[in-house]
Design an enzyme around this catalytic site. Structure first.
Site, PDB file in Angstrom:
ATOM      1  N   THR A 197       0.881  -1.159   0.000  1.00 17.01           N
ATOM      2  CA  THR A 197       0.000   0.000   0.000  1.00 17.01           C
ATOM      3  C   THR A 197       0.914   1.203   0.000  1.00 17.01           C
ATOM      4  O   THR A 197       2.031   1.116   0.488  1.00 17.01           O
ATOM      5  CB  THR A 197      -0.872  -0.005   1.282  1.00 17.01           C
ATOM      6  OG1 THR A 197      -1.668  -1.179   1.312  1.00 17.01           O
ATOM      7  CG2 THR A 197      -1.782   1.196   1.358  1.00 17.01           C
ATOM      8  N   GLY A 227     -10.286  -3.730   1.561  1.00 13.15           N
ATOM      9  CA  GLY A 227      -9.483  -3.693   2.775  1.00 13.15           C
ATOM     10  C   GLY A 227      -9.670  -2.417   3.562  1.00 13.15           C
ATOM     11  O   GLY A 227     -10.669  -1.716   3.445  1.00 13.15           O
ATOM     12  N   ASP A 228      -8.678  -2.101   4.351  1.00 10.83           N
ATOM     13  CA  ASP A 228      -8.775  -0.959   5.266  1.00 10.83           C
ATOM     14  C   ASP A 228      -8.440   0.380   4.623  1.00 10.83           C
ATOM     15  O   ASP A 228      -8.890   1.425   5.101  1.00 10.83           O
ATOM     16  CB  ASP A 228      -7.838  -1.164   6.456  1.00 10.83           C
ATOM     17  CG  ASP A 228      -6.375  -1.209   6.021  1.00 10.83           C
ATOM     18  OD1 ASP A 228      -6.039  -2.035   5.140  1.00 10.83           O
ATOM     19  OD2 ASP A 228      -5.558  -0.433   6.550  1.00 10.83           O
ATOM     20  N   THR A 247      -0.546   0.353   6.603  1.00 14.51           N
ATOM     21  CA  THR A 247      -0.214  -0.628   5.580  1.00 14.51           C
ATOM     22  C   THR A 247      -0.053  -1.968   6.266  1.00 14.51           C
ATOM     23  O   THR A 247       0.751  -2.116   7.190  1.00 14.51           O
ATOM     24  CB  THR A 247       1.070  -0.272   4.821  1.00 14.51           C
ATOM     25  OG1 THR A 247       1.440  -1.376   3.997  1.00 14.51           O
ATOM     26  CG2 THR A 247       2.221   0.090   5.740  1.00 14.51           C
ATOM     27  N   GLY A 248      -0.849  -2.939   5.846  1.00 11.33           N
ATOM     28  CA  GLY A 248      -0.755  -4.235   6.504  1.00 11.33           C
ATOM     29  C   GLY A 248      -1.946  -5.101   6.186  1.00 11.33           C
ATOM     30  O   GLY A 248      -2.626  -4.908   5.174  1.00 11.33           O
ATOM     31  N   TRP A 249      -2.203  -6.051   7.033  1.00  9.17           N
ATOM     32  CA  TRP A 249      -3.297  -6.986   6.852  1.00  9.17           C
ATOM     33  C   TRP A 249      -4.589  -6.267   7.184  1.00  9.17           C
ATOM     34  O   TRP A 249      -4.970  -6.111   8.331  1.00  9.17           O
ATOM     35  CB  TRP A 249      -3.079  -8.193   7.756  1.00  9.17           C
ATOM     36  CG  TRP A 249      -3.867  -9.405   7.373  1.00  9.17           C
ATOM     37  CD1 TRP A 249      -5.095  -9.453   6.782  1.00  9.17           C
ATOM     38  CD2 TRP A 249      -3.444 -10.759   7.552  1.00  9.17           C
ATOM     39  NE1 TRP A 249      -5.487 -10.747   6.585  1.00  9.17           N
ATOM     40  CE2 TRP A 249      -4.490 -11.583   7.051  1.00  9.17           C
ATOM     41  CE3 TRP A 249      -2.312 -11.363   8.091  1.00  9.17           C
ATOM     42  CZ2 TRP A 249      -4.420 -12.980   7.085  1.00  9.17           C
ATOM     43  CZ3 TRP A 249      -2.242 -12.749   8.128  1.00  9.17           C
ATOM     44  CH2 TRP A 249      -3.292 -13.544   7.621  1.00  9.17           C
TER      45      TRP A 249
END
Length: 340
Positions: A197, A227-228, A247-249
């Site tokens: 991201t 996603g988020d 930035t991540g899961w």
């Protein structure tokens, strides 16, 4: 595990008490966290650093010209969206069906205005469409064909979907599809699907903050998964005292409302930025089984760049006008470690 604690930037005082002070402009960016190891080729390492430096320079030029933090965030993210080394815009990953679906969000901390888009397939720079949603619509979030129709009405550049295709991302999808079929994904490879991201947070001379995030989502995603990143409060948030891009899961950032949670700790609970960032990113999210990173900036110019992965593409530029860029977890990013 990597912790990056705040670096306090000088404030330009106006003299006597009671007179408003002006902030020293600061820009912080990320290009994604995840399985980022030192086996990256020298050419790719150089290209990533060059792009990060270009993004910092472009965004900071807006701040030095006296423009608002939202302008700096937009300018920096456009550079990263146009570079195929990042999972956003040109370098977006492929879905299970072999398509590129792009998400983005932007937020003005001073006004709390925000805009976001999800699942667009023809918008060259999703961050510019997210900003157009914020500035020219009564809505906060638009998705899919409706978002693209709005883009066309507002002069946002549309491209053929083939523009987003890169061979590297296509091969990543083919590998993921084989892993799906054999259930053979290594833990690092499975986790890597959820990362990639780009984002930016900025503080302008008026002391106003802004945040933005753009992504191609996760490799091999299905069923229109979002996603988020485009969700205000999850992967992107800014108010008058704090700005965050994650930035991540994404599922775990959504469940913890990570960006908003981090900022509430700073502005409502008066927790120092570095501590708040470490608590949310390196404690709350891993406790649920997720991982990733974030960039955060407060109204005093303190920076936090926590992450709990092998690395995170990250950088900042402040009073000296010198871009600082780092990639790996054990790499000095120029932010002095200080106790939270």
């Amino acid at each position: 595990m990597k912790f990056c604690f705040p670096f306090a930037f000088a404030m330009v005082t106006a003299g006597a008490a009671g007179i408003a002070t002006a902030a020293t402009p600061v820009l912080v960016i990320h290009g994604g966290a995840g399985v980022i190891k030192r086996d990256m080729s020298p050419a790719k390492d150089k290209a990533v650093r060059a792009a990060m430096t270009q993004a910092l320079t472009a965004g900071y030029a807006e701040l030095k010209a006296g423009k608002a933090s939202i302008d700096a965030v937009s300018a920096a993210i456009v550079v990263l969206e146009n570079d195929p080394n990042f999972n956003a815009g040109k370098g977006a990953v492929f879905t299970h069906e072999g398509k590129n679906e792009l998400d983005a969000a932007i937020m003005d901390g001073f006004t709390l205005k925000a805009g976001s888009v999800a699942g667009v397939q023809r918008v060259k720079n999703p961050i510019l469409l997210a900003r157009a949603v914020m500035e020219h619509s009564p809505h906060v979030m638009l998705a899919g064909p409706g978002a693209e129709a709005f883009a066309k009405e507002n002069g946002i550049e549309l491209v053929d979907p083939s523009y987003f295709r890169t061979d590297e991302r296509w091969q990543q999808l083919q590998k993921a599809l084989k892993e799906d079929a054999t259930k053979s994904a290594h833990a690092d490879e499975e986790t890597a699907k959820h990362f990639g991201t780009v984002g930016a947070v900025a503080l302008d001379a008026a002391g106003h903050l802004a945040a933005g995030t753009s992504t191609g989502g996760m490799t091999d995603k299905r069923w229109g998964r979002i996603g988020d990143s485009p969700l205000i409060g999850a992967g992107t948030y800014a108010n008058d005292g704090c700005a965050v891009s994650g930035t991540g899961w994404g599922e775990f950032y959504i469940r913890t409302v990570a960006a908003h949670e981090l900022c509430m700790r700073v502005t409502q609970m008066r927790v120092p930025l570095a501590r708040a960032a470490a608590e949310v990113i390196n404690q709350e999210i891993p406790a649920l089984g997720g991982n990733g990173g974030a960039i955060a900036l407060d109204s005093e110019g303190h920076i936090a760049m926590p992450f709990n992965t092998d690395g995170m593409f990250r950088g900042w530029i402040g009073a000296d006008g010198v871009p600082h860029v780092a990639i790996y977890g054990d790499e000095d990013d120029g932010v002095e470690p200080k106790a939270p």
